[in-house]
Design a protein around this motif. Structure first.
Motif, PDB file in Angstrom:
ATOM      1  N   LEU A  98      -8.830  12.047   3.659  1.00  0.00           N
ATOM      2  CA  LEU A  98      -8.294  11.105   2.676  1.00  0.00           C
ATOM      3  C   LEU A  98      -7.609   9.940   3.381  1.00  0.00           C
ATOM      4  O   LEU A  98      -6.726  10.137   4.210  1.00  0.00           O
ATOM      5  CB  LEU A  98      -7.287  11.817   1.772  1.00  0.00           C
ATOM      6  N   GLY A  99      -8.025   8.741   3.040  1.00  0.00           N
ATOM      7  CA  GLY A  99      -7.365   7.542   3.535  1.00  0.00           C
ATOM      8  C   GLY A  99      -6.508   6.938   2.436  1.00  0.00           C
ATOM      9  O   GLY A  99      -7.001   6.673   1.339  1.00  0.00           O
ATOM     10  N   ILE A 100      -5.233   6.736   2.726  1.00  0.00           N
ATOM     11  CA  ILE A 100      -4.304   6.155   1.750  1.00  0.00           C
ATOM     12  C   ILE A 100      -3.874   4.788   2.255  1.00  0.00           C
ATOM     13  O   ILE A 100      -3.261   4.667   3.321  1.00  0.00           O
ATOM     14  CB  ILE A 100      -3.067   7.057   1.549  1.00  0.00           C
ATOM     15  N   CYS A 101      -4.209   3.762   1.499  1.00  0.00           N
ATOM     16  CA  CYS A 101      -3.878   2.393   1.878  1.00  0.00           C
ATOM     17  C   CYS A 101      -2.592   1.962   1.183  1.00  0.00           C
ATOM     18  O   CYS A 101      -2.522   1.946  -0.053  1.00  0.00           O
ATOM     19  CB  CYS A 101      -5.014   1.444   1.512  1.00  0.00           C
ATOM     20  N   GLY A 102      -1.586   1.600   1.970  1.00  0.00           N
ATOM     21  CA  GLY A 102      -0.296   1.224   1.421  1.00  0.00           C
ATOM     22  C   GLY A 102      -0.099  -0.265   1.240  1.00  0.00           C
ATOM     23  O   GLY A 102       1.037  -0.733   1.178  1.00  0.00           O
ATOM     24  N   SER A 103      -1.190  -0.997   1.147  1.00  0.00           N
ATOM     25  CA  SER A 103      -1.079  -2.446   0.966  1.00  0.00           C
ATOM     26  C   SER A 103      -1.333  -2.837  -0.483  1.00  0.00           C
ATOM     27  O   SER A 103      -2.283  -2.347  -1.103  1.00  0.00           O
ATOM     28  CB  SER A 103      -2.082  -3.180   1.859  1.00  0.00           C
ATOM     29  N   PRO A 104      -0.520  -3.744  -1.026  1.00  0.00           N
ATOM     30  CA  PRO A 104      -0.757  -4.221  -2.392  1.00  0.00           C
ATOM     31  C   PRO A 104      -1.846  -5.285  -2.457  1.00  0.00           C
ATOM     32  O   PRO A 104      -2.149  -5.794  -3.542  1.00  0.00           O
ATOM     33  CB  PRO A 104       0.611  -4.806  -2.782  1.00  0.00           C
ATOM     34  N   ARG A 105      -2.437  -5.622  -1.305  1.00  0.00           N
ATOM     35  CA  ARG A 105      -3.472  -6.659  -1.264  1.00  0.00           C
ATOM     36  C   ARG A 105      -4.786  -6.079  -0.734  1.00  0.00           C
ATOM     37  O   ARG A 105      -4.782  -5.085  -0.009  1.00  0.00           O
ATOM     38  CB  ARG A 105      -3.050  -7.821  -0.367  1.00  0.00           C
ATOM     39  N   LYS A 106      -5.872  -6.726  -1.076  1.00  0.00           N
ATOM     40  CA  LYS A 106      -7.169  -6.358  -0.510  1.00  0.00           C
ATOM     41  C   LYS A 106      -7.413  -7.265   0.687  1.00  0.00           C
ATOM     42  O   LYS A 106      -8.133  -8.266   0.610  1.00  0.00           O
ATOM     43  CB  LYS A 106      -8.287  -6.514  -1.538  1.00  0.00           C
ATOM     44  N   MET A 107      -6.778  -6.860   1.801  1.00  0.00           N
ATOM     45  CA  MET A 107      -6.840  -7.709   2.990  1.00  0.00           C
ATOM     46  C   MET A 107      -7.040  -6.850   4.242  1.00  0.00           C
ATOM     47  O   MET A 107      -7.856  -5.935   4.244  1.00  0.00           O
ATOM     48  CB  MET A 107      -5.572  -8.559   3.091  1.00  0.00           C
ATOM     49  N   ALA A 108      -6.265  -7.145   5.267  1.00  0.00           N
ATOM     50  CA  ALA A 108      -6.497  -6.559   6.586  1.00  0.00           C
ATOM     51  C   ALA A 108      -6.320  -5.048   6.628  1.00  0.00           C
ATOM     52  O   ALA A 108      -7.133  -4.332   7.225  1.00  0.00           O
ATOM     53  CB  ALA A 108      -5.564  -7.219   7.608  1.00  0.00           C
ATOM     54  N   THR A 109      -5.254  -4.533   6.005  1.00  0.00           N
ATOM     55  CA  THR A 109      -4.983  -3.093   6.088  1.00  0.00           C
ATOM     56  C   THR A 109      -6.092  -2.289   5.422  1.00  0.00           C
ATOM     57  O   THR A 109      -6.553  -1.278   5.967  1.00  0.00           O
ATOM     58  CB  THR A 109      -3.627  -2.764   5.432  1.00  0.00           C
ATOM     59  N   GLU A 110      -6.518  -2.732   4.259  1.00  0.00           N
ATOM     60  CA  GLU A 110      -7.604  -2.022   3.574  1.00  0.00           C
ATOM     61  C   GLU A 110      -8.888  -2.092   4.387  1.00  0.00           C
ATOM     62  O   GLU A 110      -9.624  -1.094   4.491  1.00  0.00           O
ATOM     63  CB  GLU A 110      -7.836  -2.612   2.180  1.00  0.00           C
TER      64      GLU A 110
END
Length: 224
Positions: free
Chosen positions: A28-40
């Motif tokens: 499971l990958g959990i992305c903690g960014s509120p944007r669809k940018m670099a972290t995602e």
């Protein structure tokens, strides 16, 4: 005809067991960014690497989700579930069923994002239901900062602390480039993170050790 079908199914099942069809582990990958940018982007690349190695993966992003902070009301201690009924209930079963976790966070003010911290805090309800819910899962971390030295390792340390406190086995990429995990310099752009060769080297090293530990644990479980 009936005996033929039974014989065929038994042989198919044996073949699938040999190649591990029934033992595909979910990461499971959990992305903690509120944007669809670099972290995602980086997290999805990590999951792609794992899929190429035969793992099943799931992606959960906080972007657009309604996940409220933990109120430390102790409702979960008495009722074995969180009283805040929001999108965290989409994530709870994914966390329970995952063999490995990858938490990815952007770096905000030299630390992890408020969104990933909320996810961590709300996991208290999982532990209230079952104290061993997270035990012996394998965890790795990714941090993406707009500055070269913007606090990536400090953010990862906070994720590792969450892992250790809850019985998750933390994995880094090791010395010489990925000491605590995968760290990226995005220059606050998607293009910037795509150009970060050192960042992807740290990701590859961390994923490699992540997979190695998962495989060792699986081997030992089979022997038991």
């Amino acid at each position: 005809m009936e005996s033929f079908c039974r014989h065929f199914c038994e042989n198919v099942n044996k073949s699938w067991e040999i190649i591990g069809f029934w033992e595909v582990e979910m990461i499971l990958g959990i992305c903690g960014s509120p944007r669809k940018m670099a972290t995602e982007y980086v997290l999805r690349e990590a999951l792609r690497m794992l899929e190429e190695k035969g793992f099943e993966t799931e992606f959960f992003g906080v972007r657009g989700k309604n996940i409220a902070p933990c109120q430390h009301c102790d409702y979960c201690l008495k009722n074995k579930e969180c009283r805040i009924k929001d999108d965290m209930f989409e994530l709870y079963p994914l966390i329970k069923n995952a063999k490995g976790l990858i938490m990815a966070t952007p770096v905000y003010n030299g630390a992890l994002s408020a969104q990933i911290k909320v996810v961590m805090d709300r996991c208290r309800a999982l532990l209230a239901e079952d104290r061993n819910a997270l035990q012996y899962k394998v965890g790795m971390a990714i941090a993406v900062g707009g500055d070269r030295m913007g606090g990536q390792e400090l953010a990862i340390q906070q994720i590792i602390t969450f892992y250790v406190l809850n019985g998750i086995i933390p994995v880094s990429g090791g010395s010489f480039g990925a000491n605590l995990g995968a760290t990226f310099w995005s220059k606050d752009t998607l293009e910037g993170v795509k150009e970060d060769e050192e960042g992807f080297r740290s990701l590859e090293k961390t994923v490699k050790k992540f997979v190695k530990l998962l495989e060792k644990i699986e081997t030992k479980e089979k022997k038991v």
